[in-house]
Design an enzyme around this catalytic site. Structure first.
Site, short mmCIF file in Angstrom:
data_model
loop_
_atom_site.label_atom_id
_atom_site.label_comp_id
_atom_site.label_asym_id
_atom_site.label_seq_id
_atom_site.Cartn_x
_atom_site.Cartn_y
_atom_site.Cartn_z
N ASP A 33 0.84 -1.19 0.00
CA ASP A 33 0.00 0.00 0.00
C ASP A 33 0.88 1.24 0.00
O ASP A 33 2.01 1.23 0.49
CB ASP A 33 -0.97 0.00 1.19
CG ASP A 33 -0.28 0.07 2.54
OD1 ASP A 33 0.70 -0.68 2.74
OD2 ASP A 33 -0.71 0.85 3.41
N GLU A 76 -0.06 -0.70 5.98
CA GLU A 76 1.04 -0.09 6.73
C GLU A 76 0.93 1.42 6.73
O GLU A 76 1.24 2.07 7.74
CB GLU A 76 2.38 -0.52 6.14
CG GLU A 76 3.57 -0.30 7.07
CD GLU A 76 4.17 1.08 7.02
OE1 GLU A 76 4.93 1.45 7.94
OE2 GLU A 76 3.86 1.84 6.06
N HIS A 84 7.47 9.26 -0.12
CA HIS A 84 6.24 10.05 -0.01
C HIS A 84 6.32 11.40 -0.73
O HIS A 84 5.40 12.20 -0.63
CB HIS A 84 5.87 10.31 1.47
CG HIS A 84 5.48 9.08 2.22
ND1 HIS A 84 4.83 9.13 3.44
CD2 HIS A 84 5.62 7.77 1.95
CE1 HIS A 84 4.61 7.91 3.89
NE2 HIS A 84 5.09 7.08 2.99
#
Length: 384
Positions: A76, A142, A356
């Site tokens: 994920d 997660e 990210h």
């Protein structure tokens, strides 16, 4: 036996799966399609809990003997933000300037692909059995609430006697250089919401009111000025960071009835969450006789004593990359906080600087080098 997958191509294929938490997005389907022809026995585990989304997880094992190394990871990913800010489609898995670009390239589809490739090479070299056992615990939870993922897969593993001797987590542990850091522990994390109560009144007549903002400010000054500790052997000093201060008062001549602040504490192995909460209360109470404190513990601090797992990883890094990694404990929380209760755990993965971020990317060289490191570590741990 099926040929081992190429880590670069597998990373690209995984990125093309739009597996934004909690969506599976086809990523676990793809891994199962790759792993089963290689000899892995796969189990798809869907868990749910009231008020939380269903989460699909994968547990796959090759071999039945000991020692047993489990690789823990997640497919994920966090949302990409505005796709127009990216140079290429964040779910395209394109190669630009010798790097795979896409959401999850670093955190952590790249490491998942590297480990699958490494385990497959080892098995192929031994005619289908790696020596001992290799397994993968891959969750889709997660980056989310972490309720229906690793924790529940671990419960399922305990019930079946699937207890590994070691666990390697593929989180992006590296800093400046690939594999320069192996994480053998993590700080604990707690989120606080502090609401200080006062008495509303007119700002021209403060003697008839009790200003909670002033009390809150004094409490925050004490919290941010005092140090929890000076650090420990394997951990840096614990930290407290204020993340929000809210009053919700639109008037300029009204003393509010309450004021709220939120802050996060990252604490080392000198404390547990109970001690940290006590420390916070002791610094608020002198200036705020009336307050509420809401506390949420994301994870306790933990340290896995250096041993065979970290030794094998360090030796593999030295052999393949010519550098000696440090044993660290920095960064945020990871699913290692759940796994450490089952077996020794360490984290080793790609460089974390772009995790990210827009244009998240993993250099092709890093993907291939990390696969080599994983393969050597497997040989050492499984005595192949």
């Amino acid at each position: 036996m099926t040929q081992p997958p190429d880590p670069v191509e597998l990373t690209r294929r995984l990125i093309r799966c739009r597996s934004v938490t909690p969506e599976e997005g086809g990523a676990l389907d793809l891994l199962q399609q790759v792993l089963e022809p290689l000899g892995f026995v796969c189990h798809r585990l869907v868990f749910s809990e009231d008020g939380t989304p269903n989460v699909d997880n994968l547990y796959a094992r090759l071999g039945t003997g000991s020692p047993h190394l489990c690789f823990a990871g997640h497919t994920d990913v966090v949302p990409p933000g505005n796709p127009d800010d990216w140079r290429v489609d964040p779910f395209g898995g394109e190669v630009v300037d010798d790097a795979v670009i896409g959401r999850g390239a670093v955190d952590m589809k790249g490491a998942v692909a590297c480990f699958v490739a490494a385990a497959s090479r080892l098995a192929a070299g031994r005619g289908g059995e790696p020596g001992g056992s290799v397994s993968l615990l891959i969750t889709g939870d997660e980056e989310g609430p972490s309720i229906n993922g690793t924790r529940k897969v671990l419960d399922w593993m305990r019930e079946r006697g699937e207890v590994p001797d070691y666990c390697l987590v593929g989180e992006p542990s590296s800093g400046t250089d690939l594999c320069d850091t192996i994480k053998i522990g993590r700080r604990g994390s707690m989120n606080f919401e502090l609401t200080v109560h006062g008495t509303q009144g007119h700002s021209a007549y403060p003697q008839h009111a009790d200003n909670p903002v002033h009390r809150l400010v004094r409490g925050l000054h004490r919290l941010t000025g005092d140090r929890l500790d000076e650090g420990s052997e394997h951990f840096e000093p614990s930290t407290l960071q204020v993340t929000s201060v809210d009053v919700g008062n639109p008037a300029t001549n009204v003393i509010p009835a309450q004021a709220t602040a939120r802050f996060n504490v990252r604490f080392n192995d000198l404390h547990d969450s109970t001690a940290v909460e006590r420390w916070v209360r002791e610094r608020v109470e002198p200036d705020a006789p009336r307050f509420d404190l809401a506390v949420r513990v994301s994870g306790e601090s933990f340290l896995c004593t250096p041993g065979p797992l970290s030794d094998a990883l360090s030796a593999a890094v030295e052999e393949k990359l010519g550098r000696t990694p440090i044993l660290g404990t920095g960064g945020g929380t990871s699913d290692g906080r759940f796994i450490k209760d089952l077996c020794p755990v360490a984290e080793l993965g790609l460089k974390n600087a772009l995790a990210h971020q827009v244009d998240e990317r993993a250099p092709l060289r890093d993907l291939r080098d990390l696969t080599d490191v994983y393969e050597v570590a497997l040989k050492r741990l499984l005595a192949c």
